[in-house]
Design a protein around this motif. Structure first.
Motif, PDB file in Angstrom:
ATOM      1  N   ALA A 417       0.780  -1.388   0.220  1.00 27.16           N
ATOM      2  CA  ALA A 417      -0.044  -0.110  -0.055  1.00 27.16           C
ATOM      3  C   ALA A 417       0.855   1.295   0.065  1.00 27.16           C
ATOM      4  N   ASP A 418       0.076   2.384  -0.143  1.00 26.89           N
ATOM      5  CA  ASP A 418       0.923   3.790  -0.060  1.00 26.89           C
ATOM      6  C   ASP A 418       0.894   4.281   1.138  1.00 26.89           C
ATOM      7  N   SER A 419       0.005   3.833   2.096  1.00 24.54           N
ATOM      8  CA  SER A 419      -0.070   4.241   3.273  1.00 24.54           C
ATOM      9  C   SER A 419      -0.316   3.178   4.110  1.00 24.54           C
ATOM     10  N   PRO A 420       0.069   3.384   5.649  1.00 26.14           N
ATOM     11  CA  PRO A 420      -0.030   2.030   6.574  1.00 26.14           C
ATOM     12  C   PRO A 420      -1.417   1.771   6.867  1.00 26.14           C
ATOM     13  N   LEU A 421      -2.597   2.662   6.406  1.00 30.24           N
ATOM     14  CA  LEU A 421      -3.815   2.073   6.624  1.00 30.24           C
ATOM     15  C   LEU A 421      -4.555   1.704   5.384  1.00 30.24           C
ATOM     16  N   GLY A 422      -3.652   1.662   4.250  1.00 27.75           N
ATOM     17  CA  GLY A 422      -4.175   1.103   2.978  1.00 27.75           C
ATOM     18  C   GLY A 422      -4.789   2.136   1.879  1.00 27.75           C
ATOM     19  N   PRO A 423      -5.308   1.680   0.984  1.00 28.28           N
ATOM     20  CA  PRO A 423      -5.645   0.314   0.538  1.00 28.28           C
ATOM     21  C   PRO A 423      -4.501  -0.430   0.114  1.00 28.28           C
ATOM     22  N   TYR A 424      -4.715  -1.882   0.814  1.00 26.69           N
ATOM     23  CA  TYR A 424      -3.658  -2.767   0.495  1.00 26.69           C
ATOM     24  C   TYR A 424      -3.898  -3.623  -0.665  1.00 26.69           C
ATOM     25  N   ARG A 425      -2.945  -4.016  -1.586  1.00 23.60           N
ATOM     26  CA  ARG A 425      -3.202  -4.808  -2.607  1.00 23.60           C
ATOM     27  C   ARG A 425      -2.565  -5.874  -2.584  1.00 23.60           C
ATOM     28  N   LYS A 426      -3.331  -7.170  -2.620  1.00 20.36           N
ATOM     29  CA  LYS A 426      -2.584  -8.299  -2.346  1.00 20.36           C
ATOM     30  C   LYS A 426      -1.950  -9.007  -3.455  1.00 20.36           C
ATOM     31  N   MET A 427      -0.873  -9.649  -3.406  1.00 24.06           N
ATOM     32  CA  MET A 427      -0.232 -10.630  -4.134  1.00 24.06           C
ATOM     33  C   MET A 427      -1.169 -11.591  -4.364  1.00 24.06           C
ATOM     34  N   GLU A 428      -0.927 -12.283  -5.450  1.00 21.89           N
ATOM     35  CA  GLU A 428      -1.890 -13.385  -5.822  1.00 21.89           C
ATOM     36  C   GLU A 428      -1.261 -14.812  -5.270  1.00 21.89           C
ATOM     37  N   GLY A 429      -2.302 -15.262  -4.429  1.00 21.70           N
ATOM     38  CA  GLY A 429      -1.626 -16.755  -3.821  1.00 21.70           C
ATOM     39  C   GLY A 429      -0.651 -16.569  -2.536  1.00 21.70           C
ATOM     40  N   PRO A 430      -0.172 -17.316  -2.069  1.00 21.85           N
ATOM     41  CA  PRO A 430       0.696 -17.142  -0.938  1.00 21.85           C
ATOM     42  C   PRO A 430       2.154 -16.905  -1.296  1.00 21.85           C
ATOM     43  N   LEU A 431       2.750 -16.269  -0.353  1.00 24.37           N
ATOM     44  CA  LEU A 431       4.375 -16.013  -0.753  1.00 24.37           C
ATOM     45  C   LEU A 431       5.047 -17.264  -0.060  1.00 24.37           C
ATOM     46  N   LEU A 432       4.490 -17.606   1.187  1.00 21.08           N
ATOM     47  CA  LEU A 432       5.421 -18.942   1.419  1.00 21.08           C
ATOM     48  C   LEU A 432       4.382 -19.859   2.068  1.00 21.08           C
ATOM     49  N   THR A 477      13.999 -16.134   6.736  1.00 18.65           N
ATOM     50  CA  THR A 477      14.181 -16.144   5.249  1.00 18.65           C
ATOM     51  C   THR A 477      14.447 -14.917   4.731  1.00 18.65           C
ATOM     52  N   PRO A 478      15.536 -14.485   3.874  1.00 16.67           N
ATOM     53  CA  PRO A 478      15.498 -13.186   3.397  1.00 16.67           C
ATOM     54  C   PRO A 478      14.508 -12.664   2.533  1.00 16.67           C
ATOM     55  N   LEU A 479      14.066 -11.375   2.301  1.00 15.28           N
ATOM     56  CA  LEU A 479      12.997 -10.983   1.449  1.00 15.28           C
ATOM     57  C   LEU A 479      13.718  -9.864   0.558  1.00 15.28           C
ATOM     58  N   VAL A 480      13.065  -9.685  -0.344  1.00 12.63           N
ATOM     59  CA  VAL A 480      13.512  -8.431  -1.510  1.00 12.63           C
ATOM     60  C   VAL A 480      12.204  -7.765  -1.372  1.00 12.63           C
ATOM     61  N   PHE A 481      12.215  -6.346  -1.416  1.00 11.78           N
ATOM     62  CA  PHE A 481      10.972  -5.440  -1.298  1.00 11.78           C
ATOM     63  C   PHE A 481      11.344  -4.841  -2.460  1.00 11.78           C
ATOM     64  N   ASP A 482      10.258  -4.260  -3.355  1.00 12.88           N
ATOM     65  CA  ASP A 482      10.470  -3.000  -4.111  1.00 12.88           C
ATOM     66  C   ASP A 482       8.929  -2.475  -4.416  1.00 12.88           C
ATOM     67  N   GLU A 483       8.808  -1.481  -5.229  1.00 11.34           N
ATOM     68  CA  GLU A 483       7.445  -0.807  -4.922  1.00 11.34           C
ATOM     69  C   GLU A 483       6.339  -1.716  -5.406  1.00 11.34           C
ATOM     70  N   ARG A 484       6.624  -2.835  -6.046  1.00  9.29           N
ATOM     71  CA  ARG A 484       5.353  -3.612  -6.481  1.00  9.29           C
ATOM     72  C   ARG A 484       4.997  -4.696  -5.649  1.00  9.29           C
ATOM     73  N   GLY A 485       5.988  -4.937  -4.476  1.00 11.61           N
ATOM     74  CA  GLY A 485       5.646  -5.763  -3.289  1.00 11.61           C
ATOM     75  C   GLY A 485       6.896  -6.511  -3.017  1.00 11.61           C
ATOM     76  N   VAL A 486       6.778  -7.854  -2.649  1.00 14.24           N
ATOM     77  CA  VAL A 486       7.732  -8.646  -2.155  1.00 14.24           C
ATOM     78  C   VAL A 486       7.937  -9.867  -2.696  1.00 14.24           C
ATOM     79  N   ARG A 487       9.281 -10.419  -2.706  1.00 10.42           N
ATOM     80  CA  ARG A 487       9.464 -11.649  -3.254  1.00 10.42           C
ATOM     81  C   ARG A 487      10.739 -12.259  -2.638  1.00 10.42           C
ATOM     82  N   LEU A 488      10.896 -13.684  -2.691  1.00 13.43           N
ATOM     83  CA  LEU A 488      11.914 -14.273  -2.071  1.00 13.43           C
ATOM     84  C   LEU A 488      13.125 -14.144  -2.902  1.00 13.43           C
ATOM     85  N   PRO A 489      14.170 -14.093  -2.626  1.00 13.16           N
ATOM     86  CA  PRO A 489      15.477 -14.086  -3.358  1.00 13.16           C
ATOM     87  C   PRO A 489      15.743 -15.278  -4.441  1.00 13.16           C
TER      88      PRO A 489
END
Length: 489
Positions: A417-432, A477-489
């Motif tokens: 999200a762009d704010s801590p209160l959202g709105p939050y955009r979910k990634m599709e499916g689980p990360l882990l 586990t390490p994580l990689v963040f960018d403006e689009r979301g989060v992913r595993l390295p």
């Protein structure tokens, strides 16, 4: 429904399935001391004649009930518990998990590192940073183990946030009574605060409390009353750049809707076949409705153990079951008893996560609450919970757990999200999600690791040893963040 006798801790009750149930049972429930037995009579799953089987539970814990329902499945064709020892883990997922802790560090620690919350505290006088971790303790006499590490590899025990004899005055205590869950340690202003969940000693509702200290190692002084009531769990605190703080929490509706659905189906047992198309789930529901007049009066966690296999069946096809119930409720006029009851169940079949600003002293909430998340993806099943918000790459990233905590379907999702209160955009499916080596990864927290990059901390079970009060290991586990979301390295 049946006859009941009681003498002290011993009792016996005989129950029969409500008329109209797809499958009929007669169950004699007998308890003596800590143990309990069920004598079950019902139809053979191969459509043969009725038979009777007796099941003796040595105690009233989650594993004993799981073994009971495994036996019932083999004898009467009900659903096999997904959290049982034979539950398969998805073989097609791999994650770069680093295992940190697989044993309790000290006496009094009974259940490992469930719901691990990690705080990095920069050292004073050039001593380097410490990592502090607090974890769930369930009903253990000593609540919330606190441990620390310099490098995440070597850990040492610090103490308990609430040692026995020093529990909050408002909170319930005792085996199968207390539920001390999901603590988080945060530095807010010039003090350290632990936000946590416990049951009110009078009402037994889940509440969020807070305790404070001038040191991350305590001692912690609990506030005299909860800061939030009403069956709420999984507090998370996000400290903003200006020093203000937000409290996130989950409304624990997943502990509410199973009882309301059982009440509804108990009144209209013929609906079981309409809501649950699979035979094994119909058998399971019919058996639970037989037990329901007895089970609905149990303590919250034991009632959960009795309902759990039924809940798993609903959660596995949650969206479909939700829509079938909605269809059955449509067209009912206002005031119609069934329509009102069905709509009441539907209202609590989502688990909203809310956020609200904390007062400067951290003892109350100010402003209006904002709903930031709820379960709306198929993989999430009947719940989302255990959120953690971190600001990375100019965005606000929310990590969260979803689905049933004691099955291989439990996993960790992400939203941005762009704010801590959202709105939050979910990634599709689980990360882990589960791997062949680790089952049910969940309840994430994030801290900068010794290498200077963000790391995710989580708990997980060894395969086949899952459930309430089972040991949960600490993984990272390490994580990689960018403006689009989060992913595993």
């Amino acid at each position: 429904m049946g006859a009941r006798t009681r003498t002290g801790a011993d009792f016996e009750t005989v129950l029969n399935s409500p008329p109209g149930s797809p499958f009929g049972f007669r169950v004699a429930v007998r308890a003596s001391g800590a143990g309990i037995s069920f004598e079950v009579s019902g139809a053979d799953p191969s459509a043969g004649p009725s038979k009777t089987r007796r099941y003796l539970l040595p105690d009233r814990g989650h594993q004993s009930y799981t073994e009971f329902f495994e036996g019932l499945a083999g004898d009467f064709g009900s659903r096999t518990p997904g959290g049982g020892r034979k539950a398969p883990a998805p073989p097609d997922f791999r994650a770069p998990y680093q295992v940190l802790l697989t044993e309790n560090l000290a006496p009094g620690m009974l259940y490992g590192y469930g719901d691990p919350a990690v705080l990095r505290v920069e050292g004073r006088d050039g001593g380097g940073a410490w990592y502090y971790l607090v974890a769930t303790s369930n009903d253990a006499p000593d609540s919330f183990p606190l441990i620390r590490s310099r490098d995440l590899l070597g850990w040492e025990f610090v103490g308990f946030v609430f040692p026995r004899g020093r529990k909050p005055a408002w909170a319930a205590d005792g085996e199968f009574v207390a539920d001390y869950w999901a603590p988080e340690l945060h530095r807010v202003g010039g003090e350290f605060r632990v936000y946590f969940v416990a049951r009110d000693r009078r009402t037994r509702e889940l509440c969020i409390g807070v305790a404070k200290s001038r040191s991350p190692e305590g001692p912690f002084e609990p506030a005299p009353r909860p800061i939030l009531r009403g069956d709420v769990i999984d507090p998370h605190v996000f400290v903003e750049d200006d020093g203000g703080a937000l409290l996130f929490w989950k409304k624990d509706n997943n502990a509410v809707w199973p009882a309301r659905l059982c009440d509804l189906l108990g009144e209209r047992p013929s609906l079981v076949a309409e809501l649950l198309p699979r035979r094994e789930d119909q058998v399971t529901a019919s058996f639970l409705l037989t037990l329901w007049p007895w089970a609905r009066g149990l303590a919250p966690m034991e009632r959960f153990f009795v309902q759990h296999t039924f809940v798993e069946g609903v959660a596995e096809t949650f969206a479909d079951t939700h829509e079938r119930l909605r269809s059955l409720s449509r067209g009912r006029v206002r005031g119609d008893a069934f329509g009102e009851a069905a709509r009441g169940v539907l209202r609590v079949m989502r688990t909203p996560v809310y956020a609200r600003r904390l007062s400067p002293d951290g003892l109350s909430l100010v402003g209006r609450r904002t709903k930031v998340l709820e379960n709306d993806q198929p993989w999430e099943g009947h719940l989302v919970e255990g959120v953690w918000v971190t600001k990375q790459a100019g965005k606000y990233h929310m990590l969260f757990a979803a689905n049933d905590f004691s099955t291989s379907r439990y996993g960790i999702g992400a939203a941005v999200a762009d704010s801590p209160l959202g709105p939050y955009r979910k990634m599709e499916g689980p990360l882990l999600r589960s791997t062949p080596a680790w089952t049910g990864p969940g309840h994430p927290s994030v801290a900068v690791g010794p290498e200077g990059r963000p790391r995710l901390f989580l708990h997980a079970y060894s395969p086949g040893r899952v459930g309430y009060k089972q040991f949960r290991a600490l993984l990272t586990t390490p994580l990689v963040f960018d403006e689009r979301g989060v992913r595993l390295p």
